[in-house]
Structures are given as structure tokens and as C-alpha cells.
Write a protein that holds these residues in place. Structure first.
Motif, PDB file in Angstrom:
ATOM      1  N   UNK A  17      45.167 -13.185 -41.639  1.00 13.24           N
ATOM      2  CA  UNK A  17      45.683 -13.426 -42.980  1.00 13.24           C
ATOM      3  C   UNK A  17      44.565 -13.033 -43.947  1.00 13.24           C
ATOM      4  N   UNK A  18      44.883 -12.151 -44.867  1.00  9.19           N
ATOM      5  CA  UNK A  18      43.869 -11.657 -45.796  1.00  9.19           C
ATOM      6  C   UNK A  18      44.305 -11.986 -47.218  1.00  9.19           C
ATOM      7  N   UNK A  19      43.525 -12.762 -47.896  1.00 10.69           N
ATOM      8  CA  UNK A  19      43.851 -13.282 -49.219  1.00 10.69           C
ATOM      9  C   UNK A  19      45.170 -14.061 -49.199  1.00 10.69           C
ATOM     10  N   UNK A  20      45.086 -15.280 -48.709  1.00  3.90           N
ATOM     11  CA  UNK A  20      46.292 -16.080 -48.488  1.00  3.90           C
ATOM     12  C   UNK A  20      47.084 -16.343 -49.759  1.00  3.90           C
ATOM     13  N   UNK A  22      49.382 -18.935 -49.807  1.00  2.00           N
ATOM     14  CA  UNK A  22      49.954 -20.282 -49.624  1.00  2.00           C
ATOM     15  C   UNK A  22      48.823 -21.229 -49.280  1.00  2.00           C
ATOM     16  N   UNK A  23      49.119 -22.518 -49.382  1.00  2.00           N
ATOM     17  CA  UNK A  23      48.151 -23.549 -49.021  1.00  2.00           C
ATOM     18  C   UNK A  23      48.699 -24.339 -47.839  1.00  2.00           C
ATOM     19  N   UNK A  56      40.887 -27.093 -56.535  1.00  6.48           N
ATOM     20  CA  UNK A  56      41.974 -26.167 -56.881  1.00  6.48           C
ATOM     21  C   UNK A  56      42.880 -26.760 -57.944  1.00  6.48           C
ATOM     22  N   UNK A  59      41.224 -27.146 -61.513  1.00  4.59           N
ATOM     23  CA  UNK A  59      40.982 -25.933 -62.290  1.00  4.59           C
ATOM     24  C   UNK A  59      42.284 -25.247 -62.723  1.00  4.59           C
ATOM     25  N   UNK A 399      42.865  -9.117 -58.947  1.00  2.00           N
ATOM     26  CA  UNK A 399      42.146  -7.947 -58.421  1.00  2.00           C
ATOM     27  C   UNK A 399      43.092  -6.778 -58.149  1.00  2.00           C
TER      28      UNK A 399
ATOM     29  N   UNK B  51      28.994 -21.882 -48.426  1.00  2.00           N
ATOM     30  CA  UNK B  51      28.351 -21.568 -49.707  1.00  2.00           C
ATOM     31  C   UNK B  51      27.033 -20.825 -49.503  1.00  2.00           C
ATOM     32  N   UNK B  71      42.311 -20.832 -47.794  1.00  2.00           N
ATOM     33  CA  UNK B  71      42.967 -20.598 -49.086  1.00  2.00           C
ATOM     34  C   UNK B  71      42.384 -21.470 -50.188  1.00  2.00           C
ATOM     35  N   UNK B  72      41.711 -22.548 -49.823  1.00  2.00           N
ATOM     36  CA  UNK B  72      41.081 -23.355 -50.870  1.00  2.00           C
ATOM     37  C   UNK B  72      39.670 -22.881 -51.201  1.00  2.00           C
ATOM     38  N   UNK B  73      39.108 -21.966 -50.432  1.00  2.00           N
ATOM     39  CA  UNK B  73      37.679 -21.678 -50.629  1.00  2.00           C
ATOM     40  C   UNK B  73      37.335 -20.192 -50.771  1.00  2.00           C
ATOM     41  N   UNK B  74      38.323 -19.300 -50.834  1.00  2.00           N
ATOM     42  CA  UNK B  74      37.924 -17.899 -50.971  1.00  2.00           C
ATOM     43  C   UNK B  74      37.667 -17.566 -52.436  1.00  2.00           C
ATOM     44  N   UNK B  76      35.538 -18.571 -54.554  1.00  2.00           N
ATOM     45  CA  UNK B  76      35.348 -19.655 -55.514  1.00  2.00           C
ATOM     46  C   UNK B  76      33.909 -19.733 -55.997  1.00  2.00           C
ATOM     47  N   UNK B  85      32.046  -5.650 -52.512  1.00  2.00           N
ATOM     48  CA  UNK B  85      32.647  -6.941 -52.868  1.00  2.00           C
ATOM     49  C   UNK B  85      33.562  -7.483 -51.772  1.00  2.00           C
ATOM     50  N   UNK B  88      34.327 -11.237 -51.375  1.00  2.00           N
ATOM     51  CA  UNK B  88      35.280 -11.938 -52.242  1.00  2.00           C
ATOM     52  C   UNK B  88      36.684 -12.007 -51.650  1.00  2.00           C
ATOM     53  N   UNK B  89      36.877 -11.353 -50.532  1.00  7.53           N
ATOM     54  CA  UNK B  89      38.190 -11.356 -49.899  1.00  7.53           C
ATOM     55  C   UNK B  89      38.303 -12.582 -48.982  1.00  7.53           C
ATOM     56  N   UNK B  90      39.484 -13.186 -48.954  1.00  5.18           N
ATOM     57  CA  UNK B  90      39.676 -14.386 -48.137  1.00  5.18           C
ATOM     58  C   UNK B  90      40.292 -14.047 -46.783  1.00  5.18           C
ATOM     59  N   UNK B  91      39.603 -14.407 -45.694  1.00  4.23           N
ATOM     60  CA  UNK B  91      40.093 -14.083 -44.354  1.00  4.23           C
ATOM     61  C   UNK B  91      40.335 -15.359 -43.547  1.00  4.23           C
ATOM     62  N   UNK B  92      41.465 -15.415 -42.877  1.00  9.92           N
ATOM     63  CA  UNK B  92      41.765 -16.585 -42.047  1.00  9.92           C
ATOM     64  C   UNK B  92      42.459 -16.160 -40.769  1.00  9.92           C
ATOM     65  N   UNK B 119      38.282  -2.731 -42.036  1.00  8.12           N
ATOM     66  CA  UNK B 119      37.231  -2.757 -43.066  1.00  8.12           C
ATOM     67  C   UNK B 119      35.901  -2.130 -42.651  1.00  8.12           C
ATOM     68  N   UNK B 425      31.185 -22.132 -60.941  1.00 11.23           N
ATOM     69  CA  UNK B 425      32.048 -21.542 -61.951  1.00 11.23           C
ATOM     70  C   UNK B 425      31.298 -20.935 -63.128  1.00 11.23           C
TER      71      UNK B 425
END
Lengths: 465, 461
Positions: A17-20, A22-23, A56, A59, A399, B51, B71-74, B76, B85, B88-92, B119, B425
Motif C-alpha cells: 500500500x503506497x500512500x494510504x 484510509x485509516x 491527525x 490538525x 502532491x 522520527x 496512514x497516521x504517520x507518513x 508528518x 523526496x 515523504x511517501x507512505x508505505x505499508x 522505486x 509542523x
């Protein structure tokens, strides 16, 4: 991921999953609980779960958000979370004096198999005096199943299962229950205004309109300062019907239907003309009411706005992403404006979503790429392959907008790089009117500014593709 | 430090030990689990590791766990980049129920292979989350196998969220990942060759995450006195630079909360000495530059340093006069996660402001010792305050400014207290001499705005 229109040109992926988009379930649970006056959400898990969710949420809403944690750590994981949960309930009870505690599980405590209902029972029986007992409601929200959308749905259902009561005299409170789904506080407010306009008594499940959009009063509250009160939740068993504004948040309504015979209506999110019509129709049908002059006027104004804007919007290609009901509602609305959905994406896997957007598209003669269970990488890859003039979705798409040079109208959750998400409604005729202007002005700024806003230039230069 | 008097704050009995007023030489109780049920400001071990490593710009940071952790931490952290960059991408790996039952190793392996193809990154950092620790996925062997196949560096980070109540363990785990899998992993030939061409004045900046471009402000100061930055760990860094971190004469440690350990270990392994620096504030920046020049004991460099300080500080002092006039005598409360609880104290004093309260959610005894050394008598020092305690303290102490992170921001504003974000921030660089002007402007903007005349105050008399 369920993909339709597989012909699309995509850097194919099967696993990551890249740039989700959903939470996880506890996030939705917290959002539901923040609409109950005096309720404290408690996440039974590691500290990061509550902290990152608070980050989240605050903000986006730009409000203080309090979510308690059972602060599980290595030792307590080995021996199970009972001691931590008991202690947490005691602390919250003493320190915050809540009206209700909503206890949500996490992937951690689901996996170690903590039996939350029996721990809660133990707490209530051994610690609280009969007169002190407050509802403590467990919700099973493993983070590895479903998404925040299911987490929200399960929480509403759990609240209703635990709190509702049919009154003795086989009563009928004459009200309508509204399950809002994860909509913005401004939308809850907008829905309340509509209900007042047609003099319809209501119980909002749950009402975040003030708690997540609070005025400065000179103090700060640690529990939702306003919202649905417990007596109203209890009384929802006596209502004339339940309307779920989000189809993915209708389990609570089904429960009321099955258990108490309260008829359940699961509508499309009332975004734009047709969906709002449907919502008002359900309302008036259930209650035998007439729509009001004011609503008819607002409806006429929305059509007026759509007509004013039609030549700018016609045939504009739009990509929409976010929560399934939001995306489906928005797909219907942009189609009414004469726009053409190009890529439609939700992070949640849902056949209902696919069926809905397919139906809307068929009715309008469109054929968008539909992604269910997709992520923003999928969205981006598909956008690269098709014309898109406008993006509608949360801040995470910024982005894509920048890289593809497509303007983004920020709607949905989360919006952290602009202000006002909590103040901006999208539901109903009035909000729809503002949305039409917002979309159109964004298009004018991007594509017509050289013509001083005059709509006499072609959409795209012929042969420019 | 005497215990905080009852009149100051109504709180749970067990929490009283965690607050005290500076007078002598004791510190508040710290490094203990939070009370379950508190609205804690703390994060988890995974957050602590993330971090530290996240600012490595050309790497994939893959979160092995359910989607929520990612999803809560990419994206941020306001760590800026001068090039790649990818960070800055979120991977899960988006673990699902069946992965929890049957194990997530296979999915992790396939995900790494897939991401490497998509990538071609310089490295893939794989973070384990709570549930991965429970189901017992063997992160190390999966990463090893994936590295053999992809030829890409795949680094396991054993950061199960529940491993400690203190995210400092996450910092340490992140440092260990760098020590075990990145630093000095090139061939001995390369290492010897590089060591031979080493110039005399090469430093690593450790614990500088380039939030809002702080690193760049520091870098330009060093360049002016003739010191070359070998690598930064980890702000605006590339994997290849960190590999060659052994190639420095000195480690300067900026965030001493997250990175002392790394400097210590590098001294053991590579014989690189380290000094602690702080680039927030006029005096701290000057002293830090002097310390580096003195370390190299090069007269020319020392002279250049004094010239730089003399020139810049003179200009600086005149530029901040206007701000200082408005800020003089104002009172500040600092409540943060990292080293800012002590490193900012003097910066505020240089603006004529007094820090009346400070604290951190993850402090260790040595952290509170540093706070003790930095603050004046009478300052309230608080460990691991929950949101309700914090609000009560603010209402009682009525500071003119709160410095904290996003979670505390709206609480402060609702109470009617100006707020300044010194956390992820932040968008303006506060480091070095130019940064100090930005800092003064930012503080002035928060404190001196007329909006505060509109806000009803929640202060308790």
C-alpha cells in the motif's frame, strides 16, 4: 484491491500500500464517540495509537482532541491487558467524570485476546457503586480488519445495542434518527438546519456539530462539550425511522429495525441535487411531512447556481478520492454539473461502493476508472493515463495535484494544509450551491483566467492531447 | 526540588512526584509508565524510531503492520530535502486478518521485492509494529533474504510499539539499525581509500533532522569557518552518505535526546570523538561554533569563528531589538518531546522572556539534570503531563506563550494563550543566527497579535 477497467496503464503492484487512503478501525470509533456529550474514547493498546490519531484529528478539526490510552507496554502485553484496562477505567472515571466510556480495541489487544466485555463487567461490579454506574461500551476494532469506516459503523451499532430501550407505553417519540457517518461538524449542523426547517424532531447519532467545531468560550473541555446525550440514544428505539446518511454506516439502523421495528433507510450521502432530494423525500415520507418553502427556494438556488456555471463545467474531467460515501455522493453531484468522473478511488474495499458509482456512471453515460481498496499511488498512476481537469479529495492528494498540474479542491478527511475543514459543509442544497461556485471558480482560475473569466475558449485545444 | 504544593494543581496522588519546582538539586520522578487512562502526550517505540530515520531522503520507509500505523504517520515531519523526496511517501504492508493468523513474512518479502522494482531505492527500512512483534514475524531473516535478491540494502528496525512506554527506546533502536546495517558497510578497500584522502576538518552532524531547513542554516555557518560536513544523521541525508559516516574527525550532536547513543557507539567503533552542540539562540550558537573550532585547535579557524560571531551577532542584536521590546518580561511554558525542554531556555532569555515551566513527555534522569542546569529557581518542571494536567497548569500559571506540538496547540489557543510550534509542523528555520531572527519574529507574531484582546481568558485566580 478491486479494480475495474483493468486496461488502464499502471505501474502494476500487488502487495504494497503506497500512500494510504484510509485509516484503521479505532480512528472511526473515536470519531463516532466524539459526538456523544461527555464521552471519553479509550483505546486499549499502545500509546502511539491514541497519540497519532489525536494528531491527525486535531490538525484537521483544529480543536483539542482527547483520547485516552491504556498505555500497554512489554510487561503488560505478556500478562494480558486486564490490569491496564481496569486501571484506565478507574483513572478516567476519577479524573474526567465522563458520561460514557467507549473502549476500542487495537491490533495489539485483539491479538493477545483480551476479553474486554468481561474486564469491563469486572470493573463495574467490583469498583462502582450502583448509583455511580456509567455505560462503558466495548467495541471490537482490530486494526488489521476493515478500516475507519467500519470502525465508525461498529461503534454506532455498539452504542445502540448497549443503550437503547423501548419505552413501556410502546411509545413513539415522533422523531427521526439520523446516523451521520464520518461527515464534518458543519455538515451535521447543516442537516440539523434542514430538519428544523421542516419541523422534524430528530436524534443525531452522533452529533459532532459543536464538539468538533467549538467556539472560544474562555475554557477548554476535555470531554465533548456538546453532542448526543445518552437519553436520546436510549430513546432512538422509539423513533419513527432511522436514516443513515452514509451507506457504509447503516448497521446501527439495521439493528434498530430488527430489534425494535424502527424502519431503516440507507441513503446516498446527500451531496448535490438528486441525493438531497432523496434525503428530503425519505424524511417527509417517514414522518408524513411536507417539504418547506425555504427548502424549495434553496433547491431552486442550487439549480440556478448549476445553470450559471454549466458552460465552465461541462465535460470537465474530475478525479475524486476519499471515504466511499463521500466519493459516491460527489460522483453523483459532479455528474449533475455536467462534469465527467475520470478516476474514482476509495481506500476501502466495498462492492456496494463499486455498484453505486457504476450505476451513477451508467445513468450519466460515463465510464470512469473505479478503484475500491485503492491507494493514492493507484489513483496517481491512473490519473497519468487519462484526462483530468480537477481533483477532489483530502490534503494527501496535494502532491499529485502539483506533479500533474491539476487543481485540487480540498474536501474530505484529513485536510491539514488549509483551514476551515470543520466549518465547511457539503451536504444539502445550500452547501451544494457553495460547492458549485467553489468548483467553478477553481476551474475559471486554472483554465479561463487569460480570458478574464469569459467562457468562450475551447475546453482543450484540438489536437493538444 | 520540593514537591509541588497542593494549591498549584489538583491531580492524582501518584502524579505529584512527577512535578517539582526548581530550587536545589533533585529532579522529578521520570521514565515511568504513564498512568493507564491518562490522555498521554507520549507516542510509541515505532514512532520514536521513525522520527529518527524518516528524514533519510532516498530510502523507502516501509511500515510492516496494519495500515493505520502508516496512514497516521507518513509525511508528518517537516524535514526538508535538497533532492530526493522518496521519504515523504507512505508505505505499508497493510497486514490483514489472515496475515495475523498465518504470519506476515511472505507478504513482507513480496512487498519489499515489489517496492524495490517500482522505486529502485537506496535502501528500504522496514519497521515492525506491535502486532508483528506478537505474531513473531522474523523481520531480520526476511530482510536478509530480500536484500540478497534485490541487492538493495534492506534494514530491519525492530520497533514494536509496545516495547517501551518511552519512545526513547525507539530512538535507540533507530541508531542501532544505522550502526548495524548502514554505517561502515562499504568495503574495507573503499574505507581505507577514503580515510587516506580525508581532509582535516570533517564533521558529522548527529541528531539534526532538518526540520524547516535547520540543517542548512547550521551547514552554512560551518562552511564559513572552514569545516566540512561529512554527513548529517539524518536530516536531508542520503544512504550513501550515512554509510561513510565513519569518515569524520568529529561528531557534533544536536538533538541529545535521540542521538547521544549513536555518537557514543561511533566513538567506540570508529574512534570518532563527539561534542554536544546547540544551535538555538545567539549564545548557544556562538559557543557551539567556538567548541568546534577549539576542538580542531586551528588558530586560523578560531580567528574566523570569532570574526563570524562578532559580525553576525552585532547585526543580529540590532535586528531583534524591535521584537525584544515587545517580548520583554513575557513568561513562557515549554512542553515538548525532545531536547527542546532545555535547549530553548537561553533563546527565550535572549529575547527578554522567562521560562516559567518546562517539561517533556519522555524525559530520562539525565534529561532532567540538563533541565535543572538550564532553568532558574522557581521554574516548574513536569514530567509526562497528560492533557488535563497540562491545561490545569497553564490556567494556573498563565504564561504568555506555550511552546509545544500540534496536539497541545488548540488546547492552548482555547484557553487564550499564544502558541508557538517548535515541532514537526514548523515551517520556519530557527537554527543559527538567521534562524534566531526567524524565531524572534515567530514568537512575536504569536504573542503580540491583537487577537488576544478578543479572547476570554480561562485563567484561575
Amino acid at each position: 484491491m478491486i479494480k475495474e477497467n483493468q486496461e488502464a496503464h499502471v505501474g502494476h503492484k500487488n502487495f504494497a500500500v503506497i500512500n494510504p487512503c484510509r485509516f484503521c478501525q479505532p480512528m472511526g470509533a473515536v470519531q463516532a464517540l466524539l459526538g456523544v456529550k461527555g464521552a471519553m474514547p479509550l483505546i486499549h493498546g499502545s500509546q502511539g495509537c491514541s497519540t497519532y490519531m489525536r494528531f491527525q484529528l486535531c490538525r484537521h478539526y483544529r480543536e483539542p482532541i482527547n483520547v485516552a490510552s491504556t498505555s500497554m507496554s512489554e510487561g503488560t502485553v505478556v500478562y494480558g491487558g486486564e490490569a491496564n484496562l481496569l486501571k484506565a477505567l478507574k483513572t478516567i472515571y476519577q479524573e474526567y467524570e465522563p458520561s460514557l466510556i467507549g473502549v476500542t480495541s487495537s491490533c495489539l489487544t485483539e491479538t493477545i485476546g483480551d476479553d474486554m466485555p468481561s474486564i469491563i463487567k469486572k470493573f463495574t461490579e467490583s469498583y462502582l457503586e450502583a448509583e455511580d454506574i456509567i455505560p462503558i461500551i466495548p467495541v471490537s476494532t482490530p486494526s488489521y480488519a476493515g478500516s475507519h469506516v467500519e470502525g465508525y459503523d461498529r461503534t454506532i451499532k455498539a452504542l445502540l445495542e448497549n443503550l437503547t430501550q423501548k419505552s413501556n407505553e410502546n411509545g413513539d417519540n415522533g422523531k427521526i434518527n439520523i446516523v451521520t457517518g464520518t461527515i464534518s461538524p458543519a455538515d451535521v449542523e447543516e442537516v440539523k438546519v434542514i430538519l428544523e426547517t421542516i419541523k422534524c424532531g430528530s436524534i443525531i447519532l452522533t452529533d459532532t456539530s459543536e464538539s468538533l467545531n467549538a467556539p472560544i468560550t474562555g475554557d477548554v473541555s476535555f470531554l465533548p462539550c456538546a453532542g448526543t446525550i445518552l437519553d436520546d440514544i436510549k430513546d432512538s428505539a422509539n423513533s419513527k425511522g432511522t436514516i443513515s446518511l452514509c451507506k457504509h454506516a447503516d448497521s446501527g439502523a439495521s439493528f434498530l429495525d430488527k430489534k425494535y421495528g424502527v424502519p431503516s433507510f440507507s441513503g446516498p450521502m446527500p451531496v448535490g441535487l438528486k441525493n438531497t432530494d432523496e434525503f428530503i423525500e425519505s424524511l417527509t415520507n417517514i414522518l408524513g411531512l411536507k417539504t418547506s418553502k425555504k427548502l424549495e427556494r434553496d433547491r431552486g438556488r442550487l439549480i440556478d447556481a448549476i445553470v450559471d456555471a454549466h458552460s465552465y463545467n461541462y465535460d470537465r474531467k474530475v478525479a475524486i478520492y476519499g471515504d466511499p460515501d463521500f466519493v459516491a455522493g460527489m460522483t453523483q453531484f459532479v455528474s449533475e454539473l455536467g462534469m465527467v468522473p475520470s478516476v474514482i478511488c476509495t481506500g476501502v474495499s466495498s462492492q456496494r461502493f463499486i455498484d453505486d458509482v457504476r450505476r451513477i456512471s451508467d445513468e450519466n453515460g460515463n465510464d470512469p476508472i473505479v478503484l475500491s481498496g485503492g491507494d493514492l499511488y493507484d489513483l496517481h498512476e491512473h490519473i497519468k493515463g487519462v484526462d483530468t481537469d480537477l481533483l477532489i479529495g483530502n490534503s494527501y492528494g496535494a502532491r499529485i495535484a502539483k506533479e500533474e498540474n491539476i487543481p485540487l479542491v480540498r474536501l474530505g478527511f484529513p485536510i491539514y494544509d488549509r483551514l476551515g475543514a470543520q466549518r465547511m459543509p457539503i451536504l444539502g442544497y445550500r452547501a451544494g450551491t457553495h460547492l458549485v461556485d467553489l468548483f467553478t471558480n477553481t476551474i475559471i482560475e486554472k483554465y479561463y483566467d487569460d480570458s478574464a473569466g469569459k467562457c468562450d475558449v475551447p475546453l482543450r485545444e484540438e489536437g493538444s492531447e | 526540588m520540593p514537591e509541588i504544593p497542593e494549591s498549584i494543581l489538583k491531580t492524582l496522588k501518584s502524579r505529584k512526584r512527577h512535578m517539582c519546582i526548581k530550587s536545589q538539586d533533585s529532579i522529578p520522578s521520570c521514565n515511568e509508565s504513564s498512568i493507564p487512562g491518562a490522555v498521554t502526550q507520549r507516542s510509541c517505540v515505532y514512532g520514536g524510531a521513525r522520527v529518527v530515520l524518516m528524514p533519510i531522503t532516498d530510502a523507502i520507509h516501509l511500515v510492516h503492520g496494519p495500515v493505520g500505523c502508516a496512514s497516521c504517520t507518513w509525511d508528518i515531519r517537516g524535514s526538508r530535502t535538497s533532492g530526493d523526496d522518496l521519504y515523504k511517501t507512505g508505505f505499508s504492508t497493510d497486514l490483514k486478518e489472515k496475515d495475523i493468523v498465518f504470519g506476515g513474512e511472505n507478504k513482507l518479502f513480496e512487498t519489499i521485492i515489489e517496492l524495490n522494482k517500482l522505486y529502485n531505492p537506496a535502501a528500504i527500512f522496514v519497521y515492525s509494529t506491535c502486532v508483528v512483534g506478537l505474531i513473531g514475524d522474523d523481520l531480520k531473516s526476511v530482510c536478509k533474504k530480500a536484500q540478497e535478491i534485490t541487492k538493495c540494502r534492506v534494514v530491519p528496525v525492530q520497533s514494536e510499539g509496545f516495547r517501551s512506554f518511552n519512545k526513547s527506546l525507539g530512538h535507540r533502536i533507530a541508531c542501532d539499525a544505522l550502526l548495524d546495517y548502514v554505517i561502515g558497510t562499504d568495503s574495507e578497500n573503499d574505507q581505507n581509500q577514503i580515510k587516506n584522502e580525508n581532509s582535516r576538518y570533517k564533521i558529522n552532524i548527529i541528531g539534526e533532522f532538518n526540520v524547516a531547513g535547520d540543517l542548512w542554516a547550521i551547514k552554512s555557518l560551518f562552511e564559513r569557518i572552514g569545516v566540512e560536513i561529512n554527513c548529517s544523521v539524518t536530516g536531508d541525508s542520503r544512504v550513501a552518505q550515512i554509510v561513510k559516516a565513519y569518515n569524520a574527525d568529529l561528531n557534533v550532536v544536536q538533538c541529545q535526546k535521540s542521538s547521544n547513543y549513536l555518537a557514543h557507539e561511533m566513538e567506540k567503533s570508529y574512534g570518532i570523538p563527539s561534542i554536544k552542540v546547540n544551535f538555538f539562540g545567539i549564545e548557544e550558537t556562538s559557543e557551539s561554533l567556538r567548541a568546534v573550532a577549539e576542538f580542531f585547535a586551528d588558530e586560523k579557524m578560531m580567528k574566523k569563528t570569532e570574526e563570524l560571531i562578532g559580525g553576525d551577532v552585532k547585526v543580529l542584536r540590532s535586528k531583534i531589538m524591535g521584537y525584544r521590546k515587545r517580548l520583554e518580561g513575557k513568561r513562557v511554558a515549554v512542553y515538548v518531546g525532545g531536547n527542546k525542554a532545555w535547549s530553548l531556555i537561553r533563546s527565550f532569555e535572549e529575547l527578554g522572556m522567562n521560562v516559567i515551566m518546562t517539561g517533556t513527555q519522555n524525559g530520562l534522569p539525565e534529561d532532567y539534570q540538563r533541565i535543572q542546569d538550564a532553568v532558574k529557581d522557581g521554574t516548574l518542571v513536569v514530567d509526562d503531563a497528560g492533557s488535563m494536567e497540562l491545561a490545569r497548569l497553564l490556567k494556573k500559571y498563565k504564561p504568555d506563550l506555550v511552546v509545544s506540538g500540534a496536539k497541545e496547540k488548540y488546547m492552548a489557543l482555547k484557553i487564550g494563550i499564544p502558541f508557538c510550534d517548535f515541532n514537526h509542523d514548523r515551517i520556519t528555520s530557527f537554527a543559527g543566527f538567521q534562524g534566531f531572527i526567524n524565531f524572534a519574529r515567530e514568537v512575536d507574531r504569536s504573542v503580540s497579535s491583537p487577537v488576544w484582546n478578543l479572547v476570554p481568558k480561562a485563567f484561575e485566580e
